[in-house]
Design a protein around this motif. Sequence first.
Motif, mmCIF file in Angstrom:
data_model
loop_
_atom_site.group_PDB
_atom_site.id
_atom_site.type_symbol
_atom_site.label_atom_id
_atom_site.label_comp_id
_atom_site.label_asym_id
_atom_site.label_seq_id
_atom_site.Cartn_x
_atom_site.Cartn_y
_atom_site.Cartn_z
ATOM 1 N N ILE A 27 0.783 -1.247 -0.067
ATOM 2 C CA ILE A 27 0.004 0.067 -0.057
ATOM 3 C C ILE A 27 0.680 1.283 0.095
ATOM 4 O O ILE A 27 0.417 2.362 -0.343
ATOM 5 C CB ILE A 27 -1.093 0.028 1.132
ATOM 6 N N ASN A 140 -4.948 1.621 -2.187
ATOM 7 C CA ASN A 140 -6.079 1.164 -1.417
ATOM 8 C C ASN A 140 -5.860 -0.405 -0.664
ATOM 9 O O ASN A 140 -5.903 -1.141 -1.869
ATOM 10 C CB ASN A 140 -7.348 1.227 -1.993
ATOM 11 N N TYR A 142 -8.142 -2.407 0.064
ATOM 12 C CA TYR A 142 -9.251 -3.262 -0.436
ATOM 13 C C TYR A 142 -9.068 -3.675 -1.687
ATOM 14 O O TYR A 142 -9.659 -4.665 -2.352
ATOM 15 C CB TYR A 142 -10.616 -2.609 0.046
ATOM 16 N N VAL A 148 -6.840 6.096 -2.232
ATOM 17 C CA VAL A 148 -6.991 6.206 -0.925
ATOM 18 C C VAL A 148 -7.456 7.393 -0.474
ATOM 19 O O VAL A 148 -7.846 7.404 0.813
ATOM 20 C CB VAL A 148 -5.800 5.620 0.082
ATOM 21 N N ALA A 157 -5.201 4.599 4.714
ATOM 22 C CA ALA A 157 -4.914 3.395 4.175
ATOM 23 C C ALA A 157 -4.177 2.331 5.220
ATOM 24 O O ALA A 157 -4.319 0.994 5.352
ATOM 25 C CB ALA A 157 -3.875 3.414 2.943
ATOM 26 N N ALA A 160 -6.757 1.226 7.829
ATOM 27 C CA ALA A 160 -7.447 0.182 7.302
ATOM 28 C C ALA A 160 -6.836 -1.128 7.081
ATOM 29 O O ALA A 160 -7.469 -2.265 7.370
ATOM 30 C CB ALA A 160 -8.205 0.623 5.847
ATOM 31 N N PRO A 179 -10.516 9.982 2.743
ATOM 32 C CA PRO A 179 -9.745 8.854 3.025
ATOM 33 C C PRO A 179 -10.404 7.584 4.193
ATOM 34 O O PRO A 179 -10.390 6.619 4.124
ATOM 35 C CB PRO A 179 -8.563 9.221 3.792
ATOM 36 N N ASN A 183 -11.369 4.120 2.730
ATOM 37 C CA ASN A 183 -10.759 3.200 3.407
ATOM 38 C C ASN A 183 -11.443 2.381 4.730
ATOM 39 O O ASN A 183 -11.026 1.605 5.398
ATOM 40 C CB ASN A 183 -9.380 3.477 4.062
ATOM 41 N N TRP A 469 -15.437 -1.104 10.824
ATOM 42 C CA TRP A 469 -14.295 -1.612 9.994
ATOM 43 C C TRP A 469 -14.497 -2.978 9.673
ATOM 44 O O TRP A 469 -14.506 -3.864 10.783
ATOM 45 C CB TRP A 469 -13.079 -1.096 10.524
#
Length: 474
Positions: A27, A140, A142, A148, A157, A160, A179, A183, A469
């Motif tokens: 990331i 990102n 994910y 991000v 980022a 997350a 962000p 995220n 989250w």
Amino acid sequence: MIRNQQTTSTEVIETYIRRIENVNKLINAVVIKNFSNALETARQVDEYIRNLDQDSDEFKQLPENKPLLGIPFTVKDCIAVEGFVCTVGIPYRKEAIAQDDAIVIQRMMNAGGILLAVTNVPEVCMWWETTNSIFGRTNNPYDTRRIVGGSSGGEGALLAAAGSVIGIGSDIGGSIRIPSAFNGIFGLKPSAEIVPLNGHYPPIKEGYRTKMLCVGPMCRYAVDLKLMLKVLAAGKSENVLHLSQPVNLQKLRLFYMETLNSLLVENTHQDVVKALKKTVKYFEKKHDITSYRVDLPLAHYALPYWATSMDDEDSPPFYRIMSDFDKPHDVNCFAELGKWIFCQSDHTLPAIFLGLVSHRTQIRGQTRQYIESKRDQLRREVIDLLREDGILVFPSFATAPPFHNQPIFTPLNFSYTALWNALALPSIVCPVGLNEDGVPLSVQLVGAPHSDSLLIAAAYELEQGFGGWTPPGQ
């Protein structure tokens, strides 16, 4: 757990260091590591706790006096940390060492927090994709093909990706909340003039922009929002925000607005609208209340309000900030655009364009007065609507996280968050699950001035309802 010796600060710090080393190669969120100093501080914390009498008043007062004792935190690369480079993504600042800690860093450390790392930002923190020529692009967690957000994008980022548990961001147009939305974490833009701005770069010391810029908490768990805000706001957390007083959501008055209608801004995607409506339905059912759909006509002019509010005649032009205020070496953005075409510029395309725009004639006279009057009128309308017990559920962004470079084609979509900077009202972004592509969806909650405690209570409730989250890959 650290205070009660169920674990040690050293174990916690070591765990997060290992996690950062694992995820950062994917990331690229961390740009400055403070690992050695953090480990040494953690060892000192552990020794202090081992030698402390648990029956003593000093030990009993630790939750109040040192609420973050032994806990790691991270911060974006525009908030000064003494002895560390503070680049703000500006090539001219890649060797600029901060001489003092920002006040928010002092407060976190005084509360026992341990700085673990500094995270990436876009150039001059004025773009909503995090990339610069010093440290590169942040991805990102994910979906590494996606952005991000910005400007606290590296912070979002890393949180997350579970490389940090709490972090500090800043926000003048959505830089905490975008962000956080992209995220899948919590991000709060507090009420204006609650958290000190000293040590933030570029510095803003006077004018309306001091009401727009806020430093605030970003975190994976809603329960940490109040704790962090208490630390960051210090005495104002009680004198102004009354964070320790209980919040009764049974008396909540709920409003929602689905989109901004503007030729310059995308309408909200159906996934965003669906997430917003699910949020409203959850509150309605949980508290047996009625929500009210509103369409504030003046809100659709979010962009002129923000642009006019940012246009301070006493502030330096953007191209001078790009040169780190070195007037004899102002960045020539016309020349830089030509160099960028041939991959020879040290500056990013969004920064170059902003530098070009800053050559324009500033908004003055009757036009400025008219826009400001409409902005202030809308602010009064929102405050009168919400009062002390109302929340407006609002989109945090028009879409799910876009792909890299996509913001260049929709540069003004940040209006969904920028509106609330222009109105100087507190707002918080809350995750509400993932879409079919496995990337985060979120909503934005807006309140009247100093309603931060109400917003935090609502965020905690949404976490209970939607799971908060979600770890990437699940």
